[in-house]
Design a protein around this motif. Structure first.
Motif, PDB file in Angstrom:
ATOM      1  N   UNK A  33       0.848  -1.185   0.000  1.00  0.00           N
ATOM      2  CA  UNK A  33       0.000   0.000   0.000  1.00  0.00           C
ATOM      3  C   UNK A  33       0.889   1.242   0.000  1.00  0.00           C
ATOM      4  N   UNK A  34       0.539   2.204  -0.848  1.00  0.00           N
ATOM      5  CA  UNK A  34       1.228   3.499  -0.855  1.00  0.00           C
ATOM      6  C   UNK A  34       0.155   4.582  -0.849  1.00  0.00           C
ATOM      7  N   UNK A  35       0.448   5.678  -0.147  1.00  0.00           N
ATOM      8  CA  UNK A  35      -0.509   6.783  -0.037  1.00  0.00           C
ATOM      9  C   UNK A  35      -0.129   7.965  -0.924  1.00  0.00           C
ATOM     10  N   UNK A  36       0.897   7.794  -1.728  1.00  0.00           N
ATOM     11  CA  UNK A  36       1.313   8.867  -2.605  1.00  0.00           C
ATOM     12  C   UNK A  36       2.379   8.390  -3.573  1.00  0.00           C
ATOM     13  N   UNK A  37       2.735   9.251  -4.510  1.00  0.00           N
ATOM     14  CA  UNK A  37       3.670   8.894  -5.562  1.00  0.00           C
ATOM     15  C   UNK A  37       5.057   8.567  -5.006  1.00  0.00           C
ATOM     16  N   UNK A  38       5.540   9.391  -4.072  1.00  0.00           N
ATOM     17  CA  UNK A  38       6.885   9.155  -3.531  1.00  0.00           C
ATOM     18  C   UNK A  38       6.956   7.806  -2.819  1.00  0.00           C
ATOM     19  N   UNK A  39       5.932   7.494  -2.042  1.00  0.00           N
ATOM     20  CA  UNK A  39       5.912   6.220  -1.336  1.00  0.00           C
ATOM     21  C   UNK A  39       5.828   5.052  -2.328  1.00  0.00           C
TER      22      UNK A  39
END
Length: 173
Positions: A33-39
């Motif tokens: 799971x990622x909450x944004x592009x950088x993650x």
């Protein structure tokens, strides 16, 4: 087993994706799971991601930007959008960028399952850990060549005499 990444800035939606299906039924590990592009980019750099499902509109960037980055750096990853936008221009742009699927929120479990089955069928099987890569085969070939030369020092040696054939490989399906 394949790796799946969900990217959504809505933490509740992203976390709910962990429990929506039995991932083993699809030959998938539990999803990242990622909450944004950088993650998402950090996860891509740490583990191979075979399938990415992303929202389109997120804080600070768009899923289109992430999709373009993934296609540039990880072109074998299959990508899909899971979004609340049923806009034709979004779907059209997604198709131009090579998206594999486009699902609408709230996600229908059957549609998600169908998308994942299609992705898995499209992916090549993960390479076996024991499969020899060409780089690993080079030292073995060199040993054979050196051994042949040492045994035949008294005889003329040509490249055709020491040619070691390439291992046969199955034709791709």
């Amino acid at each position: 087993m394949y790796n799946l990444l969900f990217v959504d800035d809505d933490q509740w939606i992203a976390e709910s994706m962990r429990t929506i299906l039995n991932w083993e039924d699809f030959s998938l590990n539990p999803p990242y799971i990622a909450y944004g592009m950088e993650q998402a980019q950090e996860i891509f750099q740490k583990v191979p991601i075979h399938i990415m499902i992303s929202d389109i509109e997120m804080l600070g960037y768009s899923g289109f930007e992430l999709l373009a980055w993934v296609h540039e750096h990880y072109p074998d990853t299959l990508t899909a959008f899971l979004t609340c936008h049923a806009r034709f221009d979004f779907a059209q742009k997604a198709i131009r960028l090579g998206v594999f699927g486009y699902l609408l929120k709230p996600v229908n479990e059957q549609e998600l399952a169908d998308l994942l089955r299609s992705c898995i069928q499209r992916l090549k099987p993960p390479k076996e850990e024991t499969e020899e890569t060409p780089a690993r085969q080079i030292p073995k070939r060199m040993e054979k060549i050196v051994d042949y030369i040492n045994k035949n020092l008294a005889n003329p040696i040509t490249l055709s005499l020491i040619h070691i054939s390439e291992p046969t490989r199955p034709e791709p399906i």
